[in-house]
Scaffold this motif. Structure first.
Motif, PDB file in Angstrom:
ATOM      1  N   PRO A 120       1.362  -1.407   0.134  1.00 51.27           N
ATOM      2  CA  PRO A 120      -0.073  -0.390   0.019  1.00 51.27           C
ATOM      3  C   PRO A 120       0.990   1.470  -0.126  1.00 51.27           C
ATOM      4  O   PRO A 120       2.072   1.669   0.706  1.00 51.27           O
ATOM      5  N   VAL A 121       0.349   2.303  -0.964  1.00 49.93           N
ATOM      6  CA  VAL A 121       1.290   3.478  -0.588  1.00 49.93           C
ATOM      7  C   VAL A 121       0.545   4.321   0.680  1.00 49.93           C
ATOM      8  O   VAL A 121      -0.293   4.758   0.255  1.00 49.93           O
TER       9      VAL A 121
ATOM     10  N   LEU B 151      -4.385   8.215  -6.365  1.00 44.88           N
ATOM     11  CA  LEU B 151      -3.555   6.548  -6.843  1.00 44.88           C
ATOM     12  C   LEU B 151      -3.909   6.073  -8.794  1.00 44.88           C
ATOM     13  O   LEU B 151      -3.093   6.265  -9.464  1.00 44.88           O
ATOM     14  N   VAL B 152      -4.694   6.089  -8.296  1.00 49.89           N
ATOM     15  CA  VAL B 152      -5.524   5.903  -9.915  1.00 49.89           C
ATOM     16  C   VAL B 152      -5.581   7.224 -10.867  1.00 49.89           C
ATOM     17  O   VAL B 152      -5.063   6.957 -12.118  1.00 49.89           O
ATOM     18  N   GLY B 153      -5.437   8.078 -10.261  1.00 52.98           N
ATOM     19  CA  GLY B 153      -5.022   9.663 -11.055  1.00 52.98           C
ATOM     20  C   GLY B 153      -3.650   9.585 -11.667  1.00 52.98           C
ATOM     21  O   GLY B 153      -3.188  10.034 -13.142  1.00 52.98           O
ATOM     22  N   PHE B 154      -2.939   9.372 -10.889  1.00 53.12           N
ATOM     23  CA  PHE B 154      -1.687   8.711 -11.168  1.00 53.12           C
ATOM     24  C   PHE B 154      -0.785   7.700 -11.900  1.00 53.12           C
ATOM     25  O   PHE B 154      -0.265   8.563 -13.122  1.00 53.12           O
ATOM     26  N   VAL B 155      -1.498   6.581 -12.083  1.00 52.51           N
ATOM     27  CA  VAL B 155      -1.516   5.822 -13.010  1.00 52.51           C
ATOM     28  C   VAL B 155      -1.842   6.124 -13.982  1.00 52.51           C
ATOM     29  O   VAL B 155      -1.045   5.608 -15.208  1.00 52.51           O
ATOM     30  N   ALA B 156      -3.740   6.617 -13.974  1.00 52.64           N
ATOM     31  CA  ALA B 156      -4.018   7.359 -15.979  1.00 52.64           C
ATOM     32  C   ALA B 156      -2.870   7.790 -16.251  1.00 52.64           C
ATOM     33  O   ALA B 156      -2.822   7.551 -17.636  1.00 52.64           O
TER      34      ALA B 156
ATOM     35  N   PRO C  29      -5.865   7.152 -21.399  1.00 57.37           N
ATOM     36  CA  PRO C  29      -6.215   6.223 -19.985  1.00 57.37           C
ATOM     37  C   PRO C  29      -7.985   7.114 -19.977  1.00 57.37           C
ATOM     38  O   PRO C  29      -8.109   7.614 -20.851  1.00 57.37           O
ATOM     39  N   MET C  30      -8.419   6.287 -19.808  1.00 55.08           N
ATOM     40  CA  MET C  30     -10.194   6.513 -18.455  1.00 55.08           C
ATOM     41  C   MET C  30     -10.080   7.230 -17.718  1.00 55.08           C
ATOM     42  O   MET C  30      -9.085   7.346 -17.476  1.00 55.08           O
ATOM     43  N   PRO C  31     -10.948   8.764 -18.213  1.00 57.02           N
ATOM     44  CA  PRO C  31     -10.974   9.408 -17.071  1.00 57.02           C
ATOM     45  C   PRO C  31     -10.812   8.162 -15.637  1.00 57.02           C
ATOM     46  O   PRO C  31     -11.592   7.168 -15.493  1.00 57.02           O
ATOM     47  N   ALA C  32      -9.709   8.748 -14.072  1.00 58.75           N
ATOM     48  CA  ALA C  32      -9.890   8.486 -13.402  1.00 58.75           C
ATOM     49  C   ALA C  32     -11.540   7.451 -12.191  1.00 58.75           C
ATOM     50  O   ALA C  32     -11.400   6.448 -12.186  1.00 58.75           O
ATOM     51  N   GLY C  33     -12.443   8.621 -12.372  1.00 59.56           N
ATOM     52  CA  GLY C  33     -13.621   8.354 -11.481  1.00 59.56           C
ATOM     53  C   GLY C  33     -14.113   7.184 -12.519  1.00 59.56           C
ATOM     54  O   GLY C  33     -15.106   6.210 -12.212  1.00 59.56           O
ATOM     55  N   GLU C  34     -14.517   7.327 -13.791  1.00 63.54           N
ATOM     56  CA  GLU C  34     -14.310   5.677 -15.068  1.00 63.54           C
ATOM     57  C   GLU C  34     -14.426   4.739 -14.119  1.00 63.54           C
ATOM     58  O   GLU C  34     -15.074   4.088 -14.221  1.00 63.54           O
ATOM     59  N   ALA C  35     -12.792   4.406 -14.029  1.00 58.88           N
ATOM     60  CA  ALA C  35     -11.855   3.259 -13.693  1.00 58.88           C
ATOM     61  C   ALA C  35     -12.635   3.066 -12.074  1.00 58.88           C
ATOM     62  O   ALA C  35     -12.776   1.959 -11.833  1.00 58.88           O
ATOM     63  N   LEU C  36     -12.619   3.827 -11.340  1.00 56.62           N
ATOM     64  CA  LEU C  36     -13.585   3.670 -10.035  1.00 56.62           C
ATOM     65  C   LEU C  36     -15.096   2.856 -10.225  1.00 56.62           C
ATOM     66  O   LEU C  36     -15.209   2.418  -9.291  1.00 56.62           O
ATOM     67  N   ALA C  37     -15.429   4.028 -11.075  1.00 55.07           N
ATOM     68  CA  ALA C  37     -17.135   3.512 -11.260  1.00 55.07           C
ATOM     69  C   ALA C  37     -16.524   1.893 -11.790  1.00 55.07           C
ATOM     70  O   ALA C  37     -17.326   0.928 -11.327  1.00 55.07           O
TER      71      ALA C  37
ATOM     72  N   ALA D 116      -5.553  -1.763 -12.967  1.00 61.53           N
ATOM     73  CA  ALA D 116      -5.086  -3.058 -13.845  1.00 61.53           C
ATOM     74  C   ALA D 116      -5.821  -2.094 -14.752  1.00 61.53           C
ATOM     75  O   ALA D 116      -6.008  -1.732 -16.457  1.00 61.53           O
ATOM     76  N   LEU D 117      -7.450  -1.133 -14.840  1.00 63.80           N
ATOM     77  CA  LEU D 117      -8.220  -0.527 -15.470  1.00 63.80           C
ATOM     78  C   LEU D 117      -8.084   0.616 -16.108  1.00 63.80           C
ATOM     79  O   LEU D 117      -8.288   0.944 -17.336  1.00 63.80           O
ATOM     80  N   VAL D 118      -7.521   2.005 -15.193  1.00 58.95           N
ATOM     81  CA  VAL D 118      -7.621   2.954 -15.869  1.00 58.95           C
ATOM     82  C   VAL D 118      -6.233   3.247 -17.426  1.00 58.95           C
ATOM     83  O   VAL D 118      -7.475   4.441 -18.019  1.00 58.95           O
ATOM     84  N   GLY D 119      -5.642   2.722 -17.906  1.00 59.48           N
ATOM     85  CA  GLY D 119      -5.072   3.208 -18.587  1.00 59.48           C
ATOM     86  C   GLY D 119      -5.557   2.517 -19.894  1.00 59.48           C
ATOM     87  O   GLY D 119      -5.672   2.480 -20.737  1.00 59.48           O
TER      88      GLY D 119
END
Ligand SMILES: Nc1ncnc2c1ncn2[C@@H]1O[C@H](COP(=O)(O)OP(=O)(O)OP(=O)(O)O)[C@@H](O)[C@H]1O
Length: 333
Positions: free
Chosen positions: A94-95, A103-108, A114-122, A150-153
């Motif tokens: 864990p970071v 975290l998800v935004g950074f990876v995106a 990428p898809m928007p971070a919010g979309e990956a979270l949803a 894994a999805l956000v990219g």
């Protein structure tokens, strides 16, 4: 950069003769695996079968001792750097202090489209966790964040190592719904699992690994057939096979019978030709309590992995006998 040009025709995954040895253990022992673009493939095997090691080779996290790995026709590092691969691995520290959204935004931002971070979270079913600290989540919540990562990219290939290991039943259903919807958009998915039902329900193809080798490769239905398609059970009492236990050996000689188990007064035969087996039993008057049922995937898995385990263990100094040879019909179905 190694590899052929990543033309549109190249398979998403091509592993050829891959070997990875740790001391005396051949964790991956000569794996040939090709996954077409758009396929969803399950890597199924028990603990220590070699699934995670194969995935590490596939992602370029580890180098094979022998053989080659190509993703979209190029070396794994190339495909990963080009943003064509997303991965969800078993461990991952864990970071500290970072929120899930950060975290998800950074990876995106490390991916080209990428898809928007919010979309990956949803998609991962965790929109409500965006503001929470990643290092304070439960095991199941952290697992779903890894899925979002894994999805956000928006990668063409997503590789998931035991993705549902920490998830409760509800989260598991939600996870597979998201995964299938991702696959429906033409993406390639490879996931590893111990759960036969998950593999059967969510993959186009199941690759069974044991002792570092592929022991079967096909649909759930093909696996069931390869392992001996049906189970025939009947009562032994009063039949020719009930002569103080001496007659049951003859059962394994009946047409189609692959294996035999006798428990008390009941015999269970695994058969790849249930019609012929039942006719032979009827001819011998053995039809009391007769039941015929398709073999379950559990039966198939046990039969397939027993094949490999009964062989000599694969070690660095000597390979086990070739279990795939016994399953040749499966590969040609
Ligand atoms: N870094 C390593 N050093 C030594 N042995 C290793 C290493 N990594 C894996 N192994 C061994 O290689 C074999 C395959 O391990 P691997 O983790 O690939 O199996 P797995 O199918 O993913 O198992 P599980 O379902 O338990 O995660 C095991 O015998 C394991 O102990």
């Amino acid at each position: 950069m190694a590899g052929t040009p990543s033309g549109t025709g190249a398979a998403a995954v091509r592993m050829t003769g891959a070997v990875k040895v740790f001391g005396a253990v051949r964790a991956v022992d000569g794996v040939d695996l090709e996954i077409a673009r758009g396929e969803t493939v399950a890597l199924l095997g028990r603990n220590g079968a070699g699934k995670s090691t194969a995935i590490s080779l596939l992602l370029g996290l580890d180098e094979p001792d022998e053989g080659t790995v190509r993703l979209f026709g190029a070396a794994p590092e190339h495909a990963v750097r080009a943003g064509r691969v997303g991965a969800m691995l078993q461990d991952g520290r864990p970071v500290p202090r970072v929120t899930v959204g950060e975290l998800v935004g950074f990876v995106a931002r490390t991916y080209p489209s990428p898809m928007p971070a919010g979309e990956a979270l949803a998609l991962a079913g965790i929109a409500e966790l965006a503001g929470r600290r990643f290092d304070r989540l439960s095991g199941g919540q952290a697992q779903r964040v890894r899925f979002a990562v894994a999805l956000v990219g928006n990668p063409a290939l997503i590789v998931l190592d035991e993705p549902t290991a920490a998830l409760d039943v509800e989260a598991r259903y939600a996870f597979w719904d998201s995964m299938r919807s991702y696959a429906r958009h033409g993406h390639t998915v490879l996931f590893s699992t111990h759960y036969l039902e998950e593999a059967d329900a969510n993959a186009d193809r199941i690759v069974v690994v044991d002792h570092g080798r592929i022991v079967a490769d096909g649909t759930g239905e093909q696996l069931r057939r390869a392992a001996g398609g049906s189970l025939v059970a009947f009562d032994l009492a009063g039949t020719a096979f009930d002569l103080a236990g001496a007659g049951t050996d003859g059962l394994s000689l009946l047409p189609g019978v692959v294996s035999l188990e006798v428990r008390g007064e009941r015999a269970r035969l695994r058969t790849d030709d249930p019609d012929a087996t039942v006719i032979a039993l009827a001819e011998r008057g053995a039809i009391r309590g007769l039941e015929v049922a398709p073999a379950s995937l559990d039966d198939a898995f046990l039969a397939l992995t027993a094949t490999a385990s009964d062989a000599a263990p694969a070690t660095a100094s000597g390979a086990a006998s070739d279990p795939v040879a016994r399953l040749a019909p499966l590969e040609t179905v």
